[in-house]
Scaffold this active site. Structure first.
Site, PDB file in Angstrom:
ATOM      1  N   THR A  93       0.892  -1.325  -0.244  1.00  0.00           N
ATOM      2  CA  THR A  93       0.063  -0.002  -0.012  1.00  0.00           C
ATOM      3  C   THR A  93       0.933   1.119  -0.055  1.00  0.00           C
ATOM      4  O   THR A  93       1.986   1.211   0.235  1.00  0.00           O
ATOM      5  CB  THR A  93      -0.960   0.015   1.449  1.00  0.00           C
ATOM      6  OG1 THR A  93       0.070  -0.088   2.417  1.00  0.00           O
ATOM      7  CG2 THR A  93      -1.967  -1.314   1.254  1.00  0.00           C
TER       8      THR A  93
ATOM      9  N   ALA B 159      -4.686  -5.647  -4.167  1.00  0.00           N
ATOM     10  CA  ALA B 159      -5.616  -5.772  -3.107  1.00  0.00           C
ATOM     11  C   ALA B 159      -5.062  -5.034  -1.952  1.00  0.00           C
ATOM     12  O   ALA B 159      -3.880  -5.132  -1.608  1.00  0.00           O
ATOM     13  CB  ALA B 159      -5.887  -7.086  -2.676  1.00  0.00           C
TER      14      ALA B 159
ATOM     15  N   HIS C 273      -2.782  -1.002  13.820  1.00  0.00           N
ATOM     16  CA  HIS C 273      -1.825  -1.943  13.236  1.00  0.00           C
ATOM     17  C   HIS C 273      -0.587  -1.918  14.265  1.00  0.00           C
ATOM     18  O   HIS C 273      -0.291  -1.341  15.010  1.00  0.00           O
ATOM     19  CB  HIS C 273      -1.473  -1.720  11.763  1.00  0.00           C
ATOM     20  CG  HIS C 273      -2.603  -1.968  10.740  1.00  0.00           C
ATOM     21  ND1 HIS C 273      -3.794  -1.200  10.490  1.00  0.00           N
ATOM     22  CD2 HIS C 273      -2.713  -3.301   9.979  1.00  0.00           C
ATOM     23  CE1 HIS C 273      -4.336  -2.018   9.629  1.00  0.00           C
ATOM     24  NE2 HIS C 273      -3.723  -3.102   9.281  1.00  0.00           N
TER      25      HIS C 273
ATOM     26  N   LYS D 164       4.363  -0.947  10.861  1.00  0.00           N
ATOM     27  CA  LYS D 164       3.530  -0.509   9.501  1.00  0.00           C
ATOM     28  C   LYS D 164       3.741   1.054   9.156  1.00  0.00           C
ATOM     29  O   LYS D 164       3.739   1.910  10.066  1.00  0.00           O
ATOM     30  CB  LYS D 164       1.973  -0.629   9.670  1.00  0.00           C
ATOM     31  CG  LYS D 164       1.350  -0.402   8.506  1.00  0.00           C
ATOM     32  CD  LYS D 164      -0.097  -0.937   8.494  1.00  0.00           C
ATOM     33  CE  LYS D 164      -0.809  -0.638   7.199  1.00  0.00           C
ATOM     34  NZ  LYS D 164      -0.390  -1.171   6.138  1.00  0.00           N
TER      35      LYS D 164
END
Length: 233
Positions: free
Chosen positions: A73, A96, A131, A135
């Site tokens: 991402t 995704a 998270h 991250k």
């Protein structure tokens, strides 16, 4: 399948374990220290790298006619460019924000709930995501997908990490040690609160979904998503 792992962090290692269990082989492992890599004799590449390298990785795969799926991402400003390249080269690409099978069902529940709540303006929507501290991006790609799906089905026009305007969805992004990932949608009014939630127990669900997507995409051409893999929506 002979698989290339573009990114060999925690997710890459989890994907490797599942891939080997399902009879595939890992032929290439690309890390942040890898300067060049060869995609010859690779059946499929799985990209869980960094936002700074994802576009280059995906582009290389498409140019070499290697099907590629990506769960990285933070690079989606280049998404249209990548999909255009894939179509131009008659390549194979699947992105995704989250490969978990449960999360993709959660996406569908979120979309349908947003349709129902559109007629109830007294409820204010918000999103909370938690998270692990490693991250790098905030909010998560999953939270952004959830917000964008609500926006498509409602009066909201944008999401924000800051104090929201009337037409904005507030996303609260928290980072805590050793948390695989939690996403929660809340609709709150003066009289009650409605919530839906997905909480990952570990990374195995994400890794399994990535391998299932890899198995599904073999011998296909085009740009796909997990909705195609799961035949939902």
């Amino acid at each position: 399948m002979k698989i290339a792992l573009l990114g060999y962090g925690k997710m890459g290692k989890a994907i490797e374990t599942i891939a080997l269990q399902r009879g595939h082989s890992i032929e290439l492992k690309v890390t942040s220290k890898t300067s060049n890599f060869n995609l010859d004799n690779i059946d499929l590449a799985i990209d869980f790298s960094l936002p700074s390298t994802a576009v280059s990785n995906i582009t290389s795969c498409i140019n070499h006619q290697v099907p590629v799926i990506s769960g990285t991402t933070g690079w989606l400003k280049s998404y249209e460019e990548i999909t255009a390249l894939c179509n131009e080269k008659n390549g194979t690409f699947l992105y995704a924000s989250n490969f978990s099978l449960g999360v993709n069902i959660f996406f569908e529940v979120n979309r349908n709930l947003a349709k129902l709540m559109k007629a109830l303006p007294e409820y204010k929507a918000s999103i909370k995501e938690i998270h692990h501290t490693q991250k790098l991006d905030a909010p998560s790609g999953t939270a952004i997908t959830l917000a964008e799906d609500i926006i498509k089905e409602s009066k909201y026009k944008n999401w924000t990490l800051n104090t929201p305007e009337q037409d904005e969805i507030k996303i609260n992004a928290e980072r805590i040690e050793n948390v695989p990932g939690t996403h929660e949608i809340t609709y709150k009014s003066n009289v009650d609160t409605l919530q839906i939630k997905h909480a990952a127990h570990n990374r195995q669900g994400f890794a399994l979904g990535a391998i299932i997507a890899a198995e599904w995409i073999q011998h296909k051409k085009g740009v796909f998503s997990m909705k195609d893999v799961l035949n939902i929506g």
